[in-house]
Enzyme design. Structure first.
Site, short mmCIF file in Angstrom:
data_model
loop_
_atom_site.label_atom_id
_atom_site.label_comp_id
_atom_site.label_asym_id
_atom_site.label_seq_id
_atom_site.Cartn_x
_atom_site.Cartn_y
_atom_site.Cartn_z
N SER A 1 0.88 -1.35 0.12
CA SER A 1 0.16 0.18 -0.27
C SER A 1 0.92 1.34 -0.16
O SER A 1 1.98 1.45 0.53
CB SER A 1 -1.13 0.21 0.84
OG SER A 1 -1.17 1.28 1.40
N GLY A 2 0.05 2.26 -0.34
CA GLY A 2 0.79 3.77 -0.73
C GLY A 2 0.74 4.04 0.95
O GLY A 2 0.89 5.85 1.57
N ASP A 3 0.05 3.59 1.65
CA ASP A 3 -0.61 4.15 3.20
C ASP A 3 -1.10 2.79 4.22
O ASP A 3 -0.48 1.92 3.94
CB ASP A 3 -1.29 5.15 3.01
CG ASP A 3 -1.74 6.25 4.11
OD1 ASP A 3 -1.58 5.97 4.68
OD2 ASP A 3 -2.50 7.48 3.53
N ASP A 4 -1.35 2.96 4.89
CA ASP A 4 -1.46 1.77 6.34
C ASP A 4 -2.07 0.45 5.76
O ASP A 4 -2.86 1.00 5.26
CB ASP A 4 -1.86 1.77 7.70
CG ASP A 4 -1.42 3.49 8.09
OD1 ASP A 4 -0.22 4.03 8.03
OD2 ASP A 4 -2.32 4.64 8.27
#
Ligand code: NAG
Ligand code: NAG
Ligand code: NAG
Ligand code: NAG
Ligand code: NAG
Ligand code: NAG
Ligand code: NAG
Ligand code: NAG
Length: 482
Positions: free
Chosen positions: A264-267
């Site tokens: 992912s690009g985030d959590d």
């Protein structure tokens, strides 16, 4: 219009399983006698899958005019299929099968006692036509959309439902998010981007055996739900895509997330419960949550974040058997003055991490408020946070633990942790402010605020959460014509 195709009918799955070939022939024979029904050619394999509940009726998207050419919009086909099948909710429920093909679609809504089954060779493609994404009401515990005041409906949306299953043989949902990421980065959006799957105010929810790729924003968001099982999910987003959180349990009770692989690009997972004064007012915690057997890759975010929106509270979270590779941090707490509420009784054990910026990270000054109406006296209470049995390799910082001045994070317990450092580690390995707790058998040794207490193991609950005892049933799709 009454659909009389053999695809939409009552089925006894066990019997059908045995006589599938005969049934196929019978189905074709029936077709000859039903004018509106044309026999088609693609056979679906005799598929067996696990679900909270099996359904008495089933239909295939093509029965409702679906076209799997990757170009024709299927938004209306989904709407009319689910609208029709919703009438069977009180008669054993229904399943909609998305057969092999590429099915372009905008947002559509689920119904109760319903299964959406996405075949292994089926790909749902998120429409790039913004008119296919209706604006929906803001979430009361957030008070506004996350990117902008309003928000768009998710690709697969469900609200106020009971007993819903979204599953498949690892079939794909491709959000085709790139244009959304670009518009978001350029500040060209006046609404919050859609998610892939969002379920609100529902109970008995299963989301499983799917591959989600390129979501415009978050991938799976369950909010104000209870009794949720999420398993065997593959989530793939470019590691630089904005806010592409993997799975976000939010103000939900009794959730089990297991056997997922997330890039992912985030959590990879973000546990939430509403934002500042709006979250305080709704007051629905995320609680009784188990997360296990997760593999995460997220160079700029957390394996599992608690917060930063946690204003309904987060409690009784059990996390175990987690692998993180090339990820910024492990189980991170994010909060801020103005959030209020609590994060408490968090238990983590058996994590393996490799190439991490931080093993432990807690942030009391996360910032980001919905508006200026937050209460600066609303201090979050962070306590009883337990970590044990952790191995981490190639680490830059062992820990950065920042509580809040006059509001320390207390009851932190860390035991049996072995951290080996990268070639160029930071000099101050444990940087602790406004935290209280103990450690045992931790290398490199922790900060003075977390003194060594020996011998000791940090607790992990021995009882089971009710959701851990929920067993899935074996259901089947008989060989049929699509
Ligand atoms: C879901 O995925 C798991 C892991 O691959 C597999 O064991 C299980 O059979 C799958 N279920 C379905 C319905 O495909
Ligand atoms: C789905 O339901 C929500 C809430 O009732 C509604 O606002 C939205 O327009 C519906 N979406 C579609 C595609 O019908
Ligand atoms: C869904 O349930 C919530 C909470 O019970 C309620 O406030 C809301 O009005 C319901 N929405 C719909 C569309 O029924
Ligand atoms: C599901 O599909 C993804 C993408 O093709 C693949 O990486 C993953 O290994 C598959 N999972 C299973 C359990 O087959
Ligand atoms: C957002 O912009 C679109 C056109 O760009 C416009 O139709 C819509 O009304 C705007 N919505 C809001 C909430 O400003
Ligand atoms: C160790 O971590 C650094 C980043 O700190 C990374 O560049 C390097 O490739 C990693 N080494 C290994 C063996 O994974
Ligand atoms: C310490 O943690 C490691 C890694 O999880 C585990 O293999 C080992 O059994 C643990 N030791 C004790 C005493 O629990
Ligand atoms: C330690 O953390 C504090 C508080 O976040 C920060 O201000 C300080 O720069 C950090 N020190 C080092 C050496 O990283």
């Amino acid at each position: 219009m009454e659909n009389l195709c053999p695809n939409l009918k009552s089925r006894n799955s066990q019997v059908i399983e045995m006589i599938s070939t005969t049934f196929l022939l019978l189905g074709l024979a029936l077709c000859l006698h039903v004018a509106e029904c044309t026999p088609k050619t693609t056979p679906l394999d005799n598929i067996v899958f696990s679900a909270l509940n099996c359904r008495k009726h089933s239909a295939v998207l093509t029965d409702f005019g679906g076209v799997g050419d990757g170009k024709t919009s299927n938004t209306k086909a989904f709407a009319s299929a689910i609208n029709k099948l919703s009438g069977l909710a009180s008669d054993g429920g229904a399943m909609l099968i998305v057969p092999p093909g590429k099915w372009l679609t905008g947002s559509f809504n689920l119904t109760s006692h319903f299964t959406l089954y996405i075949h292994k060779d089926a790909v749902l493609l998120g429409s790039q036509d913004e008119s296919e994404w209706p604006e929906v009401a803001i979430l009361p515990s957030y008070g506004r959309g996350r990117d902008a005041p309003g928000r768009l409906s998710s690709l697969i949306f469900g609200t106020n439902l009971t007993d819903i299953v979204v599953t498949g043989g690892n079939g794909t949902i491709d959000g085709q998010g790139a244009p959304w990421w670009k518009k978001f980065r350029n500040g060209e959006l006046n609404v919050t981007r859609p998610y892939l799957i969002q379920i609100l105010f529902s109970n008995q929810v299963q989301i499983s055996n799917l591959t989600l790729v390129n979501s415009p924003s978050w991938n799976v968001h369950t909010i104000y739900c209870s009794d949720v099982v999420i398993q065997w999910m593959t989530v793939l987003a470019p590691i630089d895509s904005p806010n592409t959180d993997g799975i976000n349990p939010d103000s939900c009770t009794n959730t089990r997330i297991e056997d997922c692989y997330i890039v992912s690009g985030d959590d990879c997972i973000a546990v939430k419960s509403g934002w500042d004064q709006y979250g305080n007012k709704v007051g629905m915690p995320t609680q009784q949550l188990v997360i296990r057997r997760l593999t995460c890759i997220s160079p700029d975010s957390a394996t599992i974040a608690l917060g930063s929106e946690m204003s309904g509270g987060i409690q009784d979270v059990r996390i175990e058997d987690i692998t993180a590779i090339n990820t910024q941090s492990g189980v991170r707490i994010k909060t801020a003055v103005g959030r209020g509420a609590f994060v408490r009784d968090i238990y983590v054990r058996r994590m393996f991490m490799k190439t991490m910026k931080y093993v432990f990270w807690m942030t009391g000054s996360y910032g980001e408020h919905p508006d200026n109406g937050f209460d600066p006296k609303a201090l979050p209470e962070i306590k009883r946070i337990n970590y044990r049995d952790i191995v981490a390799e190639n680490v830059t910082y062992s820990a950065r633990l920042d509580g809040i001045t006059n509001d320390p994070f207390t009851g932190i317990c860390i035991s049996n942790v072995t951290i080996t450092l990268t070639e160029k580690p930071k000099k101050l390995q444990w940087n602790c402010t406004n935290v209280e707790g103990v450690t045992s058998n931790v290398t490199p040794p922790a900060c003075d605020l977390l003194p060594e207490k020996k011998p000791m193991e940090c607790p992990f609950p021995e009882d089971r959460l009710p959701i851990e005892d929920v067993k899935l049933k074996s259901c089947s799709i008989a060989s049929t014509v699509a």
